[in-house]
Design an enzyme around this catalytic site. Structure first.
Site, PDB file in Angstrom:
ATOM      1  N   GLU A 125      -6.409   3.795  -5.262  1.00 23.55           N
ATOM      2  CA  GLU A 125      -7.898   4.665  -4.601  1.00 23.55           C
ATOM      3  C   GLU A 125      -8.267   5.348  -5.393  1.00 23.55           C
ATOM      4  O   GLU A 125      -7.088   6.442  -4.937  1.00 23.55           O
ATOM      5  CB  GLU A 125      -7.442   4.595  -3.589  1.00 23.55           C
ATOM      6  CG  GLU A 125      -8.544   4.582  -2.818  1.00 23.55           C
ATOM      7  CD  GLU A 125      -8.464   4.922  -1.456  1.00 23.55           C
ATOM      8  OE1 GLU A 125      -9.290   5.523   0.534  1.00 23.55           O
ATOM      9  OE2 GLU A 125      -7.299   5.761  -1.194  1.00 23.55           O
ATOM     10  N   HIS A 166     -10.782  -0.995   4.628  1.00 23.45           N
ATOM     11  CA  HIS A 166     -10.407  -1.061   6.451  1.00 23.45           C
ATOM     12  C   HIS A 166     -11.138   0.429   6.373  1.00 23.45           C
ATOM     13  O   HIS A 166     -10.939   1.359   7.959  1.00 23.45           O
ATOM     14  CB  HIS A 166      -9.346  -1.129   6.580  1.00 23.45           C
ATOM     15  CG  HIS A 166      -8.328   0.425   5.247  1.00 23.45           C
ATOM     16  ND1 HIS A 166      -8.765   0.030   3.903  1.00 23.45           N
ATOM     17  CD2 HIS A 166      -7.841   1.514   5.822  1.00 23.45           C
ATOM     18  CE1 HIS A 166      -7.803   1.213   3.463  1.00 23.45           C
ATOM     19  NE2 HIS A 166      -7.745   2.094   4.608  1.00 23.45           N
ATOM     20  N   ASP A 167     -11.640   1.321   5.810  1.00 19.69           N
ATOM     21  CA  ASP A 167     -12.728   3.022   5.786  1.00 19.69           C
ATOM     22  C   ASP A 167     -13.959   2.832   5.676  1.00 19.69           C
ATOM     23  O   ASP A 167     -14.264   3.747   5.767  1.00 19.69           O
ATOM     24  CB  ASP A 167     -11.857   3.260   4.541  1.00 19.69           C
ATOM     25  CG  ASP A 167     -10.429   3.876   4.923  1.00 19.69           C
ATOM     26  OD1 ASP A 167      -9.668   3.677   5.608  1.00 19.69           O
ATOM     27  OD2 ASP A 167     -10.054   4.075   3.361  1.00 19.69           O
ATOM     28  N   ASP A 218      -2.750   4.885  -2.472  1.00 16.60           N
ATOM     29  CA  ASP A 218      -3.313   5.587  -1.491  1.00 16.60           C
ATOM     30  C   ASP A 218      -3.843   7.034  -2.590  1.00 16.60           C
ATOM     31  O   ASP A 218      -3.017   6.973  -3.032  1.00 16.60           O
ATOM     32  CB  ASP A 218      -2.277   5.539  -0.375  1.00 16.60           C
ATOM     33  CG  ASP A 218      -3.570   6.098   0.553  1.00 16.60           C
ATOM     34  OD1 ASP A 218      -4.375   5.134   1.247  1.00 16.60           O
ATOM     35  OD2 ASP A 218      -3.480   7.211   1.425  1.00 16.60           O
ATOM     36  N   ASP A 253       0.926  -1.349   0.236  1.00 12.86           N
ATOM     37  CA  ASP A 253       0.131   0.111  -0.154  1.00 12.86           C
ATOM     38  C   ASP A 253       1.075   1.340   0.095  1.00 12.86           C
ATOM     39  O   ASP A 253       1.428   1.632   0.879  1.00 12.86           O
ATOM     40  CB  ASP A 253      -0.566  -0.161   1.131  1.00 12.86           C
ATOM     41  CG  ASP A 253      -2.406   0.973   1.398  1.00 12.86           C
ATOM     42  OD1 ASP A 253      -2.073   1.792   0.689  1.00 12.86           O
ATOM     43  OD2 ASP A 253      -3.244   0.313   1.584  1.00 12.86           O
TER      44      ASP A 253
HETATM   45  C1  GLC Z   1      -6.870   5.961   2.501  1.00 13.98           C
HETATM   46  C2  GLC Z   1      -6.824   5.129   2.569  1.00 13.98           C
HETATM   47  C3  GLC Z   1      -7.144   5.661   4.526  1.00 13.98           C
HETATM   48  C4  GLC Z   1      -6.397   6.542   4.945  1.00 13.98           C
HETATM   49  C5  GLC Z   1      -5.784   7.883   3.666  1.00 13.98           C
HETATM   50  C6  GLC Z   1      -4.969   9.331   4.012  1.00 13.98           C
HETATM   51  O1  GLC Z   1      -8.358   6.280   2.143  1.00 13.98           O
HETATM   52  O2  GLC Z   1      -7.484   4.014   2.814  1.00 13.98           O
HETATM   53  O3  GLC Z   1      -7.191   4.689   5.627  1.00 13.98           O
HETATM   54  O4  GLC Z   1      -6.848   7.513   6.500  1.00 13.98           O
HETATM   55  O5  GLC Z   1      -6.034   7.597   2.457  1.00 13.98           O
HETATM   56  O6  GLC Z   1      -3.395   8.003   3.150  1.00 13.98           O
END
Ligand code: GLC
Ligand code: CA
Length: 544
Positions: free
Chosen positions: A244, A318-319, A202, A101
């Site tokens: 993402e 996880h979010d 990310d 990640d």
């Molecule tokens: C992404 C991750 C999340 C994190 C954010 C900032 O959305 O999935 O968990 O808090 O980025 O890095």
């Protein structure tokens, strides 16, 4: 161009591990790399092809590792670099690749670059971050940070503000600096050399930005940067790359996942995840799910990316809250609901993701505020209390949308702490572990786990999963989600009852000569044209 063979990741299923909550090997209450290694056989049984590992890099853990202090080292709470190499090797031996990640939008404020950058305006690392002059009273503009407050933080020693889209401990990296970009590409190649199978990027949409104009993401520089990175670091070793992008619409998605390989393998977009949110407001500002609209969203993506891009298929990460609690029934019909969601998603085109515990049908938990650990939740509580929300409203929002729902420890068995740790778990274990756990489900034919295992197996067996064209059915039906996918080989019919009622389904009565591949109920000789509560069926008819 020569005829391309199908890239492995188009027929793969990816399993996401949130390391701190997966398996703790040494009793400190935090999941770790040796813990993951000890569960690789479990994952092999499930049949997945790759693991997306949430960040394990060295980090002060302000945002559970999404704040990286050293991209080339492993945080001691998770293990060592040698342990990481062992994980890569042990996984490979089981045919599983590891996807790292990469958090490239920001680093930790404890990263050496940022500590240097803060020393003086002419430090060589100063320009690795985004600074604006100011007076310490009025920030350069009113942009807000994702985890609360202004996006600008004052550094008195320098007489400057730095820009951060997430927490103050996550300063944004300055992607307009070519040296910074080179340094990141070097680091990515360094990981690829260690045998990494791919990367999840990310918040990739935030890499191109123009804070002076109030633009936090998707600035005109974004796609050129992604293409440059792809050229410099992704075109080797069959790597899979996943972007993402909360902001991605279909046109953006086609760029990210262009089949010419110029950017990434696939996009990880969230349109279906915004279905219960008031448009333009925050995730906590909820509306009831419009089921017909949810179906339309899936249909739109399935059709628009056909031959033109590649999507990720997911209900959880996880979010996000647990999908049975959010979209179906986590009570009486929990097992059927969990299977239904799986069947529905895994019949579609794209690469499915299974988030740890989803394959067991794990559920949300009604947290008390003092038991929450997530920076996003804690910030929301502060802000909403100030806005006058009642405690009841706040608890309801946490229960329905809080990220800690997905982060409760993995439920391995019915021993203390669900077999996750012998110590004190960093986040509480959902008490339903005595009923919902892996030990109970792995060997049982009728379990949620077995349903996932079967779906993962099926996707490799029939090409219709790979390239069948998508046709929505019963589009206006308020309870049934149904579609067909067809290619030269055959046709797949998926029907799902998203309600707690028994309904007569005209589609099934017609479907002669087809074979039930998988269903959310154990097959019985009941009327095949009836759908029981949360029943889903996947049927295949093959052409000769
Ligand atoms: C992404 C991750 C999340 C994190 C954010 C900032 O959305 O999935 O968990 O808090 O980025 O890095
Ligand atoms: Ca540990």
């Amino acid at each position: 161009m020569t005829a391309q063979k199908t890239p492995w990741w188009k027929q793969a299923v990816i399993y996401q591990i949130y390391p701190r909550s997966f398996c703790d090997s040494n009793g400190d209450g935090i999941g770790d790399i040796p813990g993951i290694i000890s569960k690789l056989d479990y994952l092999k049984t499930l049949g997945i092809d790759a693991i997306w590992l949430s960040p394990v890099f060295r980090s002060p853990q302000d945002d559970n590792g999404y704040d990286i202090a050293d991209y080339r080292d492993i945080d001691p709470i998770f293990g060592t670099l040698e342990g990481m190499d062992e994980l890569i090797r042990e996984a490979r031996e089981r045919g599983i690749r590891i996807i790292m990640d990469l958090v490239l939008n920001h680093s930790s404020d404890e990263h050496r670059w940022f500590r240097e950058a803060k020393k003086s305006r002419d430090n060589p690392y100063h320009d690795y971050y985004i600074w604006r002059d100011g007076d310490g009273v009025t920030p350069p503009n009113d942009l807000k940070a994702g985890f609360g407050g202004s996006a600008w933080e004052w550094v008195p020693e320098l007489g400057q503000y730095y820009f951060h889209q997430f927490s103050v401990k996550q300063p944004d990296l300055n992607w307009d600096n070519p040296k910074l970009r080179e340094e990141l590409y070097d680091m990515i190649n360094w990981w690829a050399d260690r045998g990494i199978g791919g990367f999840r990027l990310d918040v990739v949409d935030h890499l191109g930005k123009d804070p002076d104009r109030g633009i936090m993401k998707c600035a005109p520089t974004l796609h050129p940067y992604v293409r440059e990175m792809s050229q410099a670091a992704f075109r080797r070793d069959d790597l899979v790359t996943v972007g993402e992008a909360w902001s991605a619409d279909i046109e953006q998605a086609k760029l990210y996942s262009n089949p010419d390989g110029s950017e990434l393998s696939m996009v990880f977009q969230f349109e279906h995840m915004k279905i219960d949110q008031i448009p333009g407001k925050e995730k906590w500002d909820m509306v009831p799910i419009d089921f017909v609209e949810l179906k339309k969203i899936f249909t739109r993506w399935q059709r628009a990316l056909y031959g033109k891009g590649w999507n990720s298929l997911f209900w959880e990460n996880h979010d996000l809250p647990r999908s049975v609690s959010r979209f179906a029934d986590d009570g009486r019909y929990r097992v059927e609901s969990a299977k239904m969601l799986a069947i529905l998603l895994h019949g579609m085109q794209g690469t499915p993701y299974v988030y740890q515990g989803e394959e067991l049908g794990m559920t949300n938990y009604a947290f008390r505020v003092e038991d929450c650990r997530d920076i996003e939740i804690l910030n929301m509580v502060r802000e909403r209390r100030a806005k006058g929300w009642s405690e009841e409203q706040i608890l309801d929002a946490i229960y329905r949308k809080g990220r800690d729902n997905a982060r409760t420890p993995m439920q391995w068995d019915d021993s203390q702490n669900a077999g996750f740790t012998t110590g004190e778990p960093w986040l509480l274990v959902n008490p339903n572990y005595t009923e919902i756990n892996a030990a109970d489900q792995v060997g049982r034919e009728d379990s949620v786990f077995s349903c996932y295992r079967e779906l993962i197996r099926l996707r490799k067996e029939y090409t219709v999963f790979l390239d069948g064209e998508y046709e929505p059915l019963l589009e206006d039906d308020k309870r049934i989600f149904a579609y067909r996918r067809s290619n030269g080989e055959g046709s797949l019919l998926v029907v799902a009852n998203f309600s707690g009622e028994t309904i007569k389904n005209p589609l099934l009565a017609e479907e002669r000569g087809s074979r039930l591949l998988v269903g959310s109920y154990a097959a019985t000789d009941e009327d095949p044209s009836v759908l029981r509560p949360y029943e889903a069926k996947m049927l295949l008819s093959q052409n000769r």
